[in-house]
Design an enzyme around this catalytic site. Structure first.
Site, mmCIF file in Angstrom:
data_model
loop_
_atom_site.group_PDB
_atom_site.id
_atom_site.type_symbol
_atom_site.label_atom_id
_atom_site.label_comp_id
_atom_site.label_asym_id
_atom_site.label_seq_id
_atom_site.Cartn_x
_atom_site.Cartn_y
_atom_site.Cartn_z
ATOM 1 N N TYR A 144 0.847 -1.180 0.000
ATOM 2 C CA TYR A 144 0.000 0.000 0.000
ATOM 3 C C TYR A 144 0.887 1.235 0.000
ATOM 4 O O TYR A 144 1.833 1.317 0.788
ATOM 5 C CB TYR A 144 -0.901 0.010 1.247
ATOM 6 C CG TYR A 144 -1.848 1.186 1.317
ATOM 7 C CD1 TYR A 144 -2.890 1.316 0.398
ATOM 8 C CD2 TYR A 144 -1.706 2.173 2.293
ATOM 9 C CE1 TYR A 144 -3.767 2.396 0.461
ATOM 10 C CE2 TYR A 144 -2.574 3.250 2.365
ATOM 11 C CZ TYR A 144 -3.605 3.356 1.449
ATOM 12 O OH TYR A 144 -4.467 4.420 1.518
ATOM 13 N N ASP A 181 9.185 2.895 -0.019
ATOM 14 C CA ASP A 181 8.154 3.512 0.801
ATOM 15 C C ASP A 181 8.376 3.099 2.253
ATOM 16 O O ASP A 181 8.056 1.983 2.654
ATOM 17 C CB ASP A 181 6.783 3.062 0.276
ATOM 18 C CG ASP A 181 5.631 3.659 1.075
ATOM 19 O OD1 ASP A 181 5.875 4.221 2.158
ATOM 20 O OD2 ASP A 181 4.477 3.542 0.607
ATOM 21 N N LYS A 231 3.910 8.903 8.765
ATOM 22 C CA LYS A 231 3.619 8.358 10.093
ATOM 23 C C LYS A 231 4.561 8.886 11.191
ATOM 24 O O LYS A 231 4.327 9.997 11.654
ATOM 25 C CB LYS A 231 3.512 6.836 10.009
ATOM 26 C CG LYS A 231 2.364 6.475 9.036
ATOM 27 C CD LYS A 231 1.855 5.061 9.041
ATOM 28 C CE LYS A 231 0.541 5.005 8.260
ATOM 29 N NZ LYS A 231 0.537 4.204 7.062
HETATM 30 C C1 LIG Z 1 -0.017 4.680 5.626
HETATM 31 C C2 LIG Z 1 0.801 4.408 4.427
HETATM 32 C C3 LIG Z 1 0.798 5.262 3.311
HETATM 33 C C4 LIG Z 1 -0.177 6.376 3.158
HETATM 34 O O1 LIG Z 1 -0.015 7.381 4.087
HETATM 35 P P1 LIG Z 1 -1.264 8.351 4.414
HETATM 36 O O2 LIG Z 1 -0.678 9.392 5.306
HETATM 37 O O3 LIG Z 1 -2.304 7.498 5.060
HETATM 38 O O4 LIG Z 1 -1.731 8.910 3.104
HETATM 39 C C5 LIG Z 1 1.699 5.028 2.294
HETATM 40 N N1 LIG Z 1 2.562 3.999 2.368
HETATM 41 C C6 LIG Z 1 2.583 3.149 3.408
HETATM 42 C C7 LIG Z 1 3.593 2.056 3.437
HETATM 43 C C8 LIG Z 1 1.688 3.318 4.457
HETATM 44 O O5 LIG Z 1 1.679 2.439 5.469
#
Ligand SMILES: *Cc1c(COP(=O)(O)O)cnc(C)c1O
Length: 435
Positions: A148, A241, A269
């Site tokens: 994701y 990511d 995060k």
């Molecule tokens: C949470 C998440 C996102 C998206 O971040 P948001 O602040 O919710 O848009 C992207 N990549 C990873 C790996 C994530 O866990």
């Protein structure tokens, strides 16, 4: 015995919420549908615990899905917020805090010489892809099933997290043209990676170096190295990511642990300490392609927001070597204790963990990719989660999300978690008591 939760006020709020907010929530996983119950409305957090609006108290293993590595309402983070808020909350002009946070990140993340802040991980991914396309003059992006990267159109193909939780393969409303630019292959599949990068015209390969949105599914030995090698070989940029893994699994994220370095790193995060902040970063030459230094457009009214930056700085400052050792130790003991509890109850589970991350898969086979994750026993996981909630432990309400232990979790809370987990495993043998 499982104490039934009182949920009068949550139920009332949920009813009102459903009239004004789609599904009653502002992000799908919060609805708790995949564990077969209604959402719990939270009143406040204290360290590793949360209290709901009906006065029930839980040991929290969601911690806002990762940002709260120091737990809820951490005094130094709150002090930084109070001090900053007193001077005003947003200017739409640069502030000293942004420079300081950028310097702190560059010092921690190898390969991040320069960064641009955004308000969400989704925006950071979106910009990283735009930049990769601009830098390579190509369009296609390779991603992994179950990963994701936020809810941008092109990357919703076979995405994990909330999309996996709802069992949606992609989303209506995503144009075919956007989906057609994304190539999706299974995680940890060397042959598929070689085949899809051979002589290809990819702009980018995007991956979570420690995938945690299909549950935690670490890379097989050598797989990250192969990603780097194939990206170089086909002239694509490697986008790692680290929205979850960054500043969590180590000071320098998953890249510090593996030594495999990205061309662009996506962060979120923890970097915002519980406020909306995220970033993308990389080498100066590449990052200088972003406006106003370069021609690739990107902007944000609240990007680098003073409050989010202050929370981020306070959060990162507190993460020293000792903090990572404590977090690693807590997570390892949580994993070992859960394994023991499952074993004692005769329950086949796969417990996967890394520093500050953990997943309990209800499966009797090891999980190496999304396909295997989806074949775990979702109904049993759901029941186990309901049993945990009834015993004061708040797990991620989806098999496809990780647990996020924090530095606020204490030995006493660990023991209570393990006692609740053992009772919840044992309860799976009994008919469920309906609250
Ligand atoms: C949470 C998440 C996102 C998206 O971040 P948001 O602040 O919710 O848009 C992207 N990549 C990873 C790996 C994530 O866990």
């Amino acid at each position: 015995m499982s104490a039934a939760l009182t949920d009068t006020r949550s139920a009332e709020l949920y009813e009102r919420a459903q009239r004004r907010i789609p599904g009653g929530v502002n992000s799908p996983v919060r609805a708790m549908r995949s564990i077969g119950r209604d959402p719990i409305f939270i009143d406040r957090g204290e360290g590793a615990e949360i209290l709901d609006v009906d006065g029930n108290r839980y040991i929290d293993y969601v911690c806002s899905w990762g940002p709260l590595i120091h737990g809820h309402a951490y005094p130094r983070v709150l002090a930084a917020l109070r001090e900053t808020a007193a001077k005003g909350t947003s200017f739409g002009a640069p502030t000293a805090g942004e420079v300081r946070l950028a310097e702190m990140v560059a010092e921690r993340m190898q390969g991040v010489e320069m960064l641009r802040m955004t308000s969400s991980g989704t925006e950071a991914s979106m910009t990283a892809i735009r930049l990769a396309r601009a830098a390579t003059g190509r369009e296609h992006v390779l991603k992994f099933a179950g990963a994701y990267h936020g809810h941008l159109d092109g990357l919703l193909a076979e995405a994990g997290s909330g999309l996996a939780t709802q069992a949606l393969p992609a989303s209506p409303g995503v144009p075919e043209s956007a989906a057609a630019q994304t190539i999706v292959i299974p995680w940890n599949d060397e042959a598929a990676l070689r085949a899809s990068t051979a002589g290809s015209e990819l702009a980018a390969i995007i991956a979570e170096p420690l995938p945690a949105n299909m549950g935690l599914v670490p890379p097989a030995p050598g797989f990250l190295e192969l990603l780097r090698e194939r990206a170089d070989q086909c002239g694509a940029l490697l986008l790692l990511d680290e929205v979850i893994s960054g500043f969590r699994v180590a000071r320098g994220g998953a890249q510090e642990l593996s030594g495999v370095q990205a061309d662009l790193t996506i962060m979120g995060k923890v970097i915002g300490g519980g406020l909306p902040a995220a970033a993308l970063g990389g080498a100066t030459e590449l990052m200088r392609m972003l406006a106003p230094a370069g021609a690739v457009y990107q902007a944000g009214t609240l990007s680098g927001n003073p409050l989010a930056v202050a929370a981020g700085i306070a959060t990162l400052e507190l993460l020293d070597e000792d903090a990572y050792e404590r977090l690693a130790d807590y997570t390892a003991r949580l994993a070992a204790g859960l394994r023991e509890a499952a074993h004692a109850a005769g329950r086949a589970v796969q417990i996967v963990s890394a520093t500050g991350l953990l997943t309990v898969f209800f499966s009797d086979e090891p999980i190496a990719n999304f396909g295997q994750a989806t074949r775990s026993d979702l109904a049993l996981y759901a029941r186990w989660c309901r049993e945990l909630l009834a015993r004061g432990v708040y797990p991620p309400p989806s098999q496809f999300e990780a647990w996020f232990p924090s530095l606020a979790h204490s030995e006493e809370q660990l023991q209570r978690t393990l006692a609740a987990a053992a009772a919840a495993f044992a309860a799976l043998e009994q008919p469920e008591l309906v609250a």
